[in-house]
Write an enzyme that holds these catalytic residues in place. Structure first.
Site, PDB file in Angstrom:
ATOM      1  N   CYS A  63      24.164 -36.574  37.598  1.00  0.00           N
ATOM      2  CA  CYS A  63      24.334 -35.199  37.139  1.00  0.00           C
ATOM      3  C   CYS A  63      23.933 -34.260  38.276  1.00  0.00           C
ATOM      4  O   CYS A  63      23.221 -34.644  39.203  1.00  0.00           O
ATOM      5  CB  CYS A  63      23.446 -34.986  35.910  1.00  0.00           C
ATOM      6  SG  CYS A  63      23.238 -33.282  35.381  1.00  0.00           S
ATOM      7  N   HIS A  64      24.368 -32.996  38.204  1.00  0.00           N
ATOM      8  CA  HIS A  64      23.989 -32.029  39.235  1.00  0.00           C
ATOM      9  C   HIS A  64      22.473 -31.811  39.288  1.00  0.00           C
ATOM     10  O   HIS A  64      21.930 -31.431  40.323  1.00  0.00           O
ATOM     11  CB  HIS A  64      24.710 -30.689  39.010  1.00  0.00           C
ATOM     12  CG  HIS A  64      25.985 -30.580  39.790  1.00  0.00           C
ATOM     13  ND1 HIS A  64      27.213 -30.889  39.257  1.00  0.00           N
ATOM     14  CD2 HIS A  64      26.212 -30.219  41.074  1.00  0.00           C
ATOM     15  CE1 HIS A  64      28.149 -30.713  40.171  1.00  0.00           C
ATOM     16  NE2 HIS A  64      27.571 -30.311  41.284  1.00  0.00           N
ATOM     17  N   THR A  65      21.794 -32.056  38.167  1.00  0.00           N
ATOM     18  CA  THR A  65      20.335 -31.951  38.172  1.00  0.00           C
ATOM     19  C   THR A  65      19.731 -33.023  39.071  1.00  0.00           C
ATOM     20  O   THR A  65      18.768 -32.774  39.804  1.00  0.00           O
ATOM     21  CB  THR A  65      19.788 -32.079  36.740  1.00  0.00           C
ATOM     22  OG1 THR A  65      20.358 -31.055  35.920  1.00  0.00           O
ATOM     23  CG2 THR A  65      18.269 -31.942  36.729  1.00  0.00           C
ATOM     24  N   HIS A  86      18.979 -39.598  34.972  1.00  0.00           N
ATOM     25  CA  HIS A  86      18.623 -39.335  33.573  1.00  0.00           C
ATOM     26  C   HIS A  86      19.798 -39.500  32.620  1.00  0.00           C
ATOM     27  O   HIS A  86      19.645 -39.288  31.419  1.00  0.00           O
ATOM     28  CB  HIS A  86      18.003 -37.938  33.432  1.00  0.00           C
ATOM     29  CG  HIS A  86      18.926 -36.808  33.776  1.00  0.00           C
ATOM     30  ND1 HIS A  86      19.287 -36.523  35.069  1.00  0.00           N
ATOM     31  CD2 HIS A  86      19.568 -35.902  32.996  1.00  0.00           C
ATOM     32  CE1 HIS A  86      20.092 -35.478  35.082  1.00  0.00           C
ATOM     33  NE2 HIS A  86      20.296 -35.095  33.838  1.00  0.00           N
ATOM     34  N   GLU A  87      20.970 -39.870  33.127  1.00  0.00           N
ATOM     35  CA  GLU A  87      22.105 -40.192  32.259  1.00  0.00           C
ATOM     36  C   GLU A  87      22.314 -41.701  32.302  1.00  0.00           C
ATOM     37  O   GLU A  87      22.593 -42.254  33.374  1.00  0.00           O
ATOM     38  CB  GLU A  87      23.383 -39.496  32.737  1.00  0.00           C
ATOM     39  CG  GLU A  87      23.549 -38.090  32.236  1.00  0.00           C
ATOM     40  CD  GLU A  87      24.958 -37.563  32.471  1.00  0.00           C
ATOM     41  OE1 GLU A  87      25.257 -36.476  31.959  1.00  0.00           O
ATOM     42  OE2 GLU A  87      25.751 -38.223  33.162  1.00  0.00           O
ATOM     43  N   CYS A 116       9.284 -36.206  19.228  1.00  0.00           N
ATOM     44  CA  CYS A 116       8.275 -37.065  18.602  1.00  0.00           C
ATOM     45  C   CYS A 116       8.437 -37.088  17.094  1.00  0.00           C
ATOM     46  O   CYS A 116       8.038 -38.036  16.422  1.00  0.00           O
ATOM     47  CB  CYS A 116       6.866 -36.607  18.970  1.00  0.00           C
ATOM     48  SG  CYS A 116       6.314 -35.079  18.141  1.00  0.00           S
ATOM     49  N   CYS A 119       5.353 -33.067  15.668  1.00  0.00           N
ATOM     50  CA  CYS A 119       4.704 -31.799  16.043  1.00  0.00           C
ATOM     51  C   CYS A 119       5.383 -30.609  15.358  1.00  0.00           C
ATOM     52  O   CYS A 119       6.444 -30.735  14.740  1.00  0.00           O
ATOM     53  CB  CYS A 119       4.748 -31.611  17.561  1.00  0.00           C
ATOM     54  SG  CYS A 119       6.401 -31.306  18.244  1.00  0.00           S
ATOM     55  N   CYS A 122       9.010 -30.086  16.583  1.00  0.00           N
ATOM     56  CA  CYS A 122       9.996 -31.030  16.053  1.00  0.00           C
ATOM     57  C   CYS A 122      10.301 -30.764  14.581  1.00  0.00           C
ATOM     58  O   CYS A 122      11.419 -31.003  14.111  1.00  0.00           O
ATOM     59  CB  CYS A 122       9.511 -32.463  16.238  1.00  0.00           C
ATOM     60  SG  CYS A 122       9.581 -33.052  17.950  1.00  0.00           S
ATOM     61  N   CYS A 130      10.081 -30.305  22.060  1.00  0.00           N
ATOM     62  CA  CYS A 130       8.961 -31.055  21.483  1.00  0.00           C
ATOM     63  C   CYS A 130       7.704 -30.613  22.225  1.00  0.00           C
ATOM     64  O   CYS A 130       7.729 -30.380  23.431  1.00  0.00           O
ATOM     65  CB  CYS A 130       9.188 -32.559  21.672  1.00  0.00           C
ATOM     66  SG  CYS A 130       7.793 -33.613  21.179  1.00  0.00           S
ATOM     67  N   ARG A 134       8.968 -32.608  25.663  1.00  0.00           N
ATOM     68  CA  ARG A 134      10.073 -31.755  26.100  1.00  0.00           C
ATOM     69  C   ARG A 134      10.354 -31.967  27.589  1.00  0.00           C
ATOM     70  O   ARG A 134       9.515 -32.493  28.335  1.00  0.00           O
ATOM     71  CB  ARG A 134       9.741 -30.285  25.855  1.00  0.00           C
ATOM     72  CG  ARG A 134       8.617 -29.759  26.738  1.00  0.00           C
ATOM     73  CD  ARG A 134       8.410 -28.269  26.570  1.00  0.00           C
ATOM     74  NE  ARG A 134       7.942 -27.924  25.234  1.00  0.00           N
ATOM     75  CZ  ARG A 134       7.781 -26.655  24.826  1.00  0.00           C
ATOM     76  NH1 ARG A 134       8.078 -25.649  25.625  1.00  0.00           N
ATOM     77  NH2 ARG A 134       7.332 -26.417  23.607  1.00  0.00           N
ATOM     78  N   CYS A 196      23.066 -36.461  28.777  1.00  0.00           N
ATOM     79  CA  CYS A 196      22.893 -35.119  29.329  1.00  0.00           C
ATOM     80  C   CYS A 196      24.152 -34.283  29.223  1.00  0.00           C
ATOM     81  O   CYS A 196      24.299 -33.461  28.337  1.00  0.00           O
ATOM     82  CB  CYS A 196      22.432 -35.191  30.786  1.00  0.00           C
ATOM     83  SG  CYS A 196      22.227 -33.557  31.561  1.00  0.00           S
ATOM     84  N   ARG A 391      31.957 -37.306  36.612  1.00  0.00           N
ATOM     85  CA  ARG A 391      30.914 -38.304  36.459  1.00  0.00           C
ATOM     86  C   ARG A 391      31.397 -39.600  37.101  1.00  0.00           C
ATOM     87  O   ARG A 391      32.488 -40.091  36.796  1.00  0.00           O
ATOM     88  CB  ARG A 391      30.585 -38.550  34.989  1.00  0.00           C
ATOM     89  CG  ARG A 391      29.706 -37.476  34.374  1.00  0.00           C
ATOM     90  CD  ARG A 391      28.338 -37.417  35.033  1.00  0.00           C
ATOM     91  NE  ARG A 391      27.440 -36.483  34.363  1.00  0.00           N
ATOM     92  CZ  ARG A 391      27.284 -35.213  34.709  1.00  0.00           C
ATOM     93  NH1 ARG A 391      27.992 -34.730  35.724  1.00  0.00           N
ATOM     94  NH2 ARG A 391      26.418 -34.445  34.081  1.00  0.00           N
TER      95      ARG A 391
END
Length: 396
Positions: A63-65, A86-87, A116, A119, A122, A130, A134, A196, A391
């Site tokens: 991803c670009h992130t 993260h993907e 979670c 909390c 959530c 979260c 988060r 993502c 992707r």
């Protein structure tokens, strides 16, 4: 898009009960410095701790992130060595104590914005954040004990985590709050996109903006997230979907997914928002900023109709500059809001979204433009940098 029993059975061989509770040696793509090529090498992965899950990653994408983090755009977030990504999608290899909703062999996708379920955040219907899990780009260790689950093979030095996930590795350890169980019949290659890009873009349309049939939409930036916005608007029955991008190659891809009009700002001698207002009798009802550029954000804001226009911010903005609007401009009735992970509550809502994708309500195949073996991950980064891929799916 369909599936078969082959999807359910073909991944069982990727995990073994013999590794449960033991340190695993596996391949990972490790970052040792900003912009330096990732090093694919063997690392050590510790067993999961309390309320943690160890996953055998089977597919991951960039991803670009990931690109921005690898390039070190934000100096305060730099920490090395580190495993980005993260993907992804994969199979649960083992679970730690206190994990009750996930079992060995489950098909899962990791999420960077955890849930979670206990909390105040959530339990609130007003947010998908979260309190504990988060998204946090500054966090680089596990929440439970503040330590890393990755170590170098030579010397056992810690390798840091990224965005609650770290998927550029054959095995990763996540907090169970960041692991989503999906239908075992779901095709894992395309389910990777739900970690993502697709969830973020499409969710911004369905959840954040709640776009209805017949609406007019403008999408600024036609990368994977922007095109996911297009897909979400198409699925909702939007009557006008205007795509804006400075890359002319994005026009055909945008049209394949659902844009009705394409604007390249480089071809214009006046601001984009003026063109869009002329095209739509005063402006679109919804605009989505997916470029991470404040000048683009202002154009997106001004392209909406006064009185009721809504702009949703999806781009990641590394600049220290502030919002490019004057407070009095909000008195014209235009609004602006940010959206994280498409306002999906990951663990409780993503499984249903995965089923919608399986049933053909959402088209995912157009988003995977390239596929490569994991060892060619640096080539996949180059494809994204050059604007050639949406992707690139990496097979581990």
């Amino acid at each position: 898009m369909g599936s078969s029993d082959n999807h359910m059975n073909s991944y069982h061989h990727t995990i073994s009960s013999e590794t449960i509770g033991k340190v695993i040696t596996c391949k990972a793509a490790v970052a040792y410095g900003a912009g330096q090529p990732l090093v694919v090498e063997e690392i050590l992965v510790d067993p999961p701790g309390n309320k943690e899950v160890r996953i055998r990653i089977l597919f991951t994408s960039i991803c670009h992130t990931d690109l921005g983090a690898w390039q070190g755009e934000n100096e305060a977030q730099r920490v090395y060595p580190r495993i980005f990504g993260h993907e992804a999608s994969g199979v649960v290899e083992s679970v730690g104590e206190g994990v009750g909703d996930i079992e060995v062999g489950d098909h899962v996708v990791p999420i960077f914005n955890g849930e979670c379920g206990e909390c105040g955040y959530c339990k609130s219907e007003k947010t998908n954040l979260c309190e504990t899990y988060r998204v946090n780009p500054f966090k680089s260790t596990m929440i439970g004990d503040g330590k890393c689950r990755f170590r170098t093979k030579d010397g056992g030095k810690p390798i840091y985590h990224f965005l609650n996930t770290s998927t550029f590795t054959e095995y990763t350890v996540l907090d169970s709050a960041c692991v989503v169980k999906i239908d075992s019949k779901a095709p894992l290659p395309t389910m990777t996109l739900l970690s993502c890009g697709v969830s973020t873009g499409l969710g911004a349309v369905w959840n954040t903006a709640n776009v209805q049939a017949g609406a007019s939409v403008a999408v600024f930036g036609l990368g994977a997230v922007g095109l996911a916005v297009v897909e979400g608007a198409r699925a909702r029955g939007a009557s006008r979907i205007i795509g804006v991008d400075i890359n002319p190659d994005k026009q055909l891809k945008g049209q394949a997914i659902g844009i009705t009009d394409f604007i390249n700002p480089k071809d214009l001698d006046q601001p984009v928002h003026q063109i869009i207002r002329e095209m739509t009798d005063g402006g679109v009802q919804y605009s989505f900023e997916c470029a991470g550029n404040l000048d683009v954000l202002r154009e997106a804001f001004l392209s909406t109709h006064d009185g009721w226009g809504l702009t949703v911010i999806l781009g990641i903005h590394p600049t220290p500059r502030l919002l490019p609007i004057h407070p009095m401009e909000l008195f014209d009735g235009r609004r602006m809001v940010g959206s994280v992970f498409g306002d999906f509550k990951g663990k409780s809502q993503l499984p249903h979204f995965a089923n919608q994708c399986m049933n053909g309500e959402v088209k995912l195949d157009e988003f995977i433009t390239h596929e490569l073996p994991f060892t060619k991950i640096n080539e996949a980064f180059e494809l994204l940098i050059d604007g050639k891929s949406l992707r690139c799916l990496l097979h581990l």
